[in-house]
Design a protein around this motif. Structure first.
Motif, PDB file in Angstrom:
ATOM      1  N   THR A   1       9.179   5.918   4.435  1.00  0.00           N
ATOM      2  CA  THR A   1      10.421   5.173   3.855  1.00  0.00           C
ATOM      3  C   THR A   1      11.079   5.561   2.565  1.00  0.00           C
ATOM      4  N   PHE A   2      10.108   6.081   1.646  1.00  0.00           N
ATOM      5  CA  PHE A   2      10.558   6.846   0.375  1.00  0.00           C
ATOM      6  C   PHE A   2      11.390   8.081   0.693  1.00  0.00           C
ATOM      7  N   ILE A   3      10.702   8.807   1.629  1.00  0.00           N
ATOM      8  CA  ILE A   3      11.382  10.039   1.873  1.00  0.00           C
ATOM      9  C   ILE A   3      12.531  10.021   2.424  1.00  0.00           C
ATOM     10  N   GLY A   4      12.565   8.951   3.547  1.00  0.00           N
ATOM     11  CA  GLY A   4      14.049   8.756   4.253  1.00  0.00           C
ATOM     12  C   GLY A   4      14.842   8.083   3.386  1.00  0.00           C
ATOM     13  N   LEU A   5      14.659   7.490   2.390  1.00  0.00           N
ATOM     14  CA  LEU A   5      15.430   6.731   1.240  1.00  0.00           C
ATOM     15  C   LEU A   5      16.188   7.894   0.543  1.00  0.00           C
TER      16      LEU A   5
ATOM     17  N   ASP B   1       0.791  -1.139   0.151  1.00  0.00           N
ATOM     18  CA  ASP B   1       0.063   0.035   0.030  1.00  0.00           C
ATOM     19  C   ASP B   1       0.903   1.306   0.026  1.00  0.00           C
ATOM     20  N   LEU B   2       0.969   1.674  -1.162  1.00  0.00           N
ATOM     21  CA  LEU B   2       1.951   2.772  -1.132  1.00  0.00           C
ATOM     22  C   LEU B   2       1.397   4.218  -0.718  1.00  0.00           C
ATOM     23  N   SER B   3      -0.004   4.111  -0.184  1.00  0.00           N
ATOM     24  CA  SER B   3      -0.523   5.380   0.534  1.00  0.00           C
ATOM     25  C   SER B   3      -0.116   5.271   2.027  1.00  0.00           C
ATOM     26  N   SER B   4       0.224   4.297   2.471  1.00  0.00           N
ATOM     27  CA  SER B   4       0.380   4.133   3.837  1.00  0.00           C
ATOM     28  C   SER B   4       1.489   5.003   4.531  1.00  0.00           C
ATOM     29  N   PRO B   5       1.351   5.651   5.549  1.00  0.00           N
ATOM     30  CA  PRO B   5       2.441   6.606   6.023  1.00  0.00           C
ATOM     31  C   PRO B   5       3.883   6.045   6.298  1.00  0.00           C
TER      32      PRO B   5
ATOM     33  N   SER C   1      12.841   9.662  11.509  1.00  0.00           N
ATOM     34  CA  SER C   1      12.046   9.472  12.540  1.00  0.00           C
ATOM     35  C   SER C   1      11.007  10.264  12.724  1.00  0.00           C
ATOM     36  N   LEU C   2      11.493  11.787  12.794  1.00  0.00           N
ATOM     37  CA  LEU C   2      10.737  13.137  13.004  1.00  0.00           C
ATOM     38  C   LEU C   2       9.597  13.121  11.922  1.00  0.00           C
ATOM     39  N   ILE C   3       9.975  12.571  10.679  1.00  0.00           N
ATOM     40  CA  ILE C   3       8.760  12.693   9.479  1.00  0.00           C
ATOM     41  C   ILE C   3       7.884  11.586   9.712  1.00  0.00           C
ATOM     42  N   SER C   4       8.423  10.307  10.183  1.00  0.00           N
ATOM     43  CA  SER C   4       7.342   9.494  10.553  1.00  0.00           C
ATOM     44  C   SER C   4       6.296   9.929  11.686  1.00  0.00           C
ATOM     45  N   ILE C   5       6.745  10.516  12.845  1.00  0.00           N
ATOM     46  CA  ILE C   5       5.846  11.134  13.610  1.00  0.00           C
ATOM     47  C   ILE C   5       5.072  12.207  13.171  1.00  0.00           C
ATOM     48  N   TRP C   6       5.435  12.900  12.224  1.00  0.00           N
ATOM     49  CA  TRP C   6       4.756  14.153  11.648  1.00  0.00           C
ATOM     50  C   TRP C   6       3.646  13.552  10.610  1.00  0.00           C
ATOM     51  N   LEU C   7       3.856  12.479  10.044  1.00  0.00           N
ATOM     52  CA  LEU C   7       2.897  11.823   9.022  1.00  0.00           C
ATOM     53  C   LEU C   7       2.109  10.718  10.027  1.00  0.00           C
ATOM     54  N   GLY C   8       2.189  10.605  11.064  1.00  0.00           N
ATOM     55  CA  GLY C   8       1.538   9.568  11.857  1.00  0.00           C
ATOM     56  C   GLY C   8       1.871   8.216  11.890  1.00  0.00           C
TER      57      GLY C   8
END
Length: 428
Positions: A174-178, A165-169, A201-208
Motif C-alpha cells: 500500500t505504501f509503495i502503491g500510494l 504491522d508495518l512489515s506485512s506485505p 496489484s503486480l507488486i502485491s503478487i510479487w511480495l506475496g
C-alpha cells in the motif's frame, strides 16, 4: 449524431467526443473494483457488486448523454458508497437489501427535487461553508477507510486507533502503491488511477500479498448478480428510523450532486445545462437502488473528458459503452487486492481536503459548525451524523448571535429534520 448532439454548435467534432469519452472512461474505470470492494463489506458479493457498478455506470452515462447532452459521468460515488456500507449497514444495523431500498428512496426524493423548483431553493438555502465541510469530512473518512483496509491502522485496546504491522506485505504494498499513485497523478499520466491499480496489484503478487491462484479467466457469471438486482428490501418500511435515515441519505446525495454539477457547468460555460444534468443524475440515483449499488454522482473525473475536449452528451455515451465492455473483464477485475485499492481511496480523500481553503475562518458562526462536520464524519464513521450536528448547530449559533435572518428558512426545516433523526429513535 450532428443533429442530435449539436456538435457544431458546441464547437466540437465526433473525433474529439470519442477521444474525450475514452479518456473519461479511463480516468473513472477504477470505480468498478473500488466500489465493489466497499459494497462487499456490506455483504454484497464482489462479482455482483462489480456487475452492478458496471450496469449502473453504463445506464447513468447513457442517460446523461441523451437527456442533458452534457459530458457527465454518472457513476457510483465515493463517499456515498462509504455511507451505504459503514453508516447505514454497519453502524445503522440495516441489511444491504434495506440500504438498497434507502438508495431508491433517496432517488425518489432527488427526482422530486430535481424536477421542481425545490432544487433552486435548496441550493440557495445551504451555506457554502457546510457544503464544503461535507466534502472534506467525507475525504477524511475515505482516507481512514483506505488506511484501515490496508492494515496500516488498526483497533487498539488503549487508544481508538494504532499503527498496524508495518512489515506485512499488504502494508508495504500500500505504501509503495500510494507513492506510485501520487506520482502518476501529479504527472497527469493518462489513466493514472487505473495504471496505479495494475502496477500495485503486480507488486502485491510479487511480495506475496496477493496471488492468481484460484483466479479464473472464464466469462463472468450472473448467478450472484440475480440475487442482488431488484432485491431492495422494504421490511423496515414501517420503522420511522428507516425513513429518517433515507432522508439523511437523500440530503447528502442532493447536496453533493448539486455542487458537482454546478462546477462542471461552469467548466463548460453552459449554466443552462445544469437543470437537465441534475434531472439525469436524480433518475440515475433511482436506478442505482434497482441495479444493486450505492447512489451515483456526477463524478469529478468528468473534468478529464471536458479538459480533453468533450462538450456534448456524445462523450458520456462513449464512456457508457466503454463501461459496458468492461463486463468482459470481470474475472480479472476480481483479482485486484485491497492493497491496490487503498491508495486510490487515500488519494481521493486527500484531494477532497483541498476544499478547506473555501471555508472562512474569520466568522466562527460559519467555521465552527463546518469544522465539527469535518471532524465528526470520520470520528463517528457516519456521514449523516456528522452532517446533522453541523446543520443543527449552524442556525442555532446564528440565532444566538442575533444573525438569525442570515439563515434561509429552509435550513431551519432541515435542522428540525436532523433533530428528529436523533430524538425519534429513542421515542419509538
Amino acid at each position: 449524431m450532428e443533429r442530435f448532439f449539436k456538435l457544431h454548435e458546441h464547437g466540437t467534432t465526433i473525433t474529439s467526443e470519442f477521444s474525450a469519452g475514452f479518456i473519461s472512461y479511463i480516468t473513472a474505470v477504477y470505480i468498478i473494483i473500488v466500489n465493489a470492494t466497499i459494497l462487499a463489506v456490506a455483504g454484497i458479493p464482489i462479482e455482483a457488486g462489480i456487475i452492478a457498478t458496471i450496469l449502473t455506470s453504463f445506464f447513468g452515462c447513457i442517460l446523461a448523454g441523451l437527456w442533458s447532452n452534457s459530458p457527465l459521468l454518472l457513476i457510483p460515488g465515493m463517499g456515498l458508497n462509504a455511507m451505504f456500507t459503514y453508516t447505514i449497514v454497519q453502524s445503522g444495523g440495516f441489511t444491504w437489501q434495506e440500504a438498497l431500498a434507502m438508495t431508491f428512496v433517496s432517488g425518489l426524493i432527488f427526482v422530486a427535487i430535481a424536477f421542481t423548483p425545490m432544487a433552486k431553493v435548496i441550493t440557495s438555502a445551504i451555506p457554502n461553508s457546510l457544503k464544503e465541510a461535507i466534502t472534506i469530512g467525507i475525504g477524511i473518512l475515505l482516507i481512514l477507510i483506505g488506511f484501515d483496509n490496508a492494515g496500516i491502522i488498526t483497533n487498539s485496546e488503549h487508544t481508538l486507533l494504532a499503527i498496524g504491522d508495518l512489515s506485512s506485505p499488504s502494508v508495504i504494498t500500500t505504501f509503495i502503491g500510494l507513492i506510485i499513485t501520487v506520482f502518476l497523478f501529479i504527472k497527469n499520466v493518462p489513466g493514472n488511477l487505473l495504471l496505479s491499480i495494475i502496477i500495485t496489484s503486480l507488486i502485491s503478487i510479487w511480495l506475496g500479498g496477493a496471488t492468481f491462484e484460484g483466479g479464473s479467466f472464464s466469462t463472468a457469471s450472473f448467478n450472484e448478480y440475480f440475487d442482488v438486482f431488484g432485491k431492495a428490501s422494504w421490511a423496515q418500511a414501517g420503522n420511522i428510523v428507516f425513513w429518517l435515515t433515507s432522508i439523511s441519505f437523500a440530503m447528502v446525495v442532493v447536496f453533493e450532486n448539486i455542487g458537482l454539477i454546478h462546477g462542471q457547468s461552469k467548466m463548460l460555460n453552459r449554466p443552462e445545462s445544469s437543470k437537465k444534468s441534475l434531472q439525469a443524475t436524480a433518475v440515475s440515483v433511482l436506478s442505482a437502488g434497482i441495479f444493486g449499488t450505492s447512489p451515483t454522482v456526477s463524478s469529478v473525473e468528468a473534468a478529464a473528458g471536458i479538459t480533453a475536449g468533450g462538450r456534448t452528451g456524445l462523450t458520456s455515451v462513449v464512456a457508457g459503452f466503454m463501461f459496458l465492455v468492461s463486463i468482459l473483464f470481470i474475472p480479472v477485475i476480481k483479482m485486484v487486492p485491497a492493497s491496490a485499492v487503498s491508495p486510490i481511496l487515500i488519494l481521493i480523500g486527500v484531494l477532497m481536503l483541498q476544499n478547506i481553503v473555501h471555508i472562512s475562518m474569520d466568522d466562527l458562526t460559519e467555521s465552527f459548525p463546518a469544522l465539527l462536520i469535518i471532524v465528526l464524519i470520520p470520528l463517528t464513521y457516519s456521514i449523516a451524523d456528522g452532517m446533522a450536528i453541523g446543520f443543527i448547530l449552524y442556525p442555532l449559533m446564528k440565532l444566538l448571535m442575533g444573525k438569525g435572518k442570515e439563515v434561509h428558512p429552509a435550513l431551519y426545516l432541515i435542522a428540525i429534520l436532523f433533530i428528529s433523526n436523533f430524538i425519534i429513535p429513542y421515542v419509538f
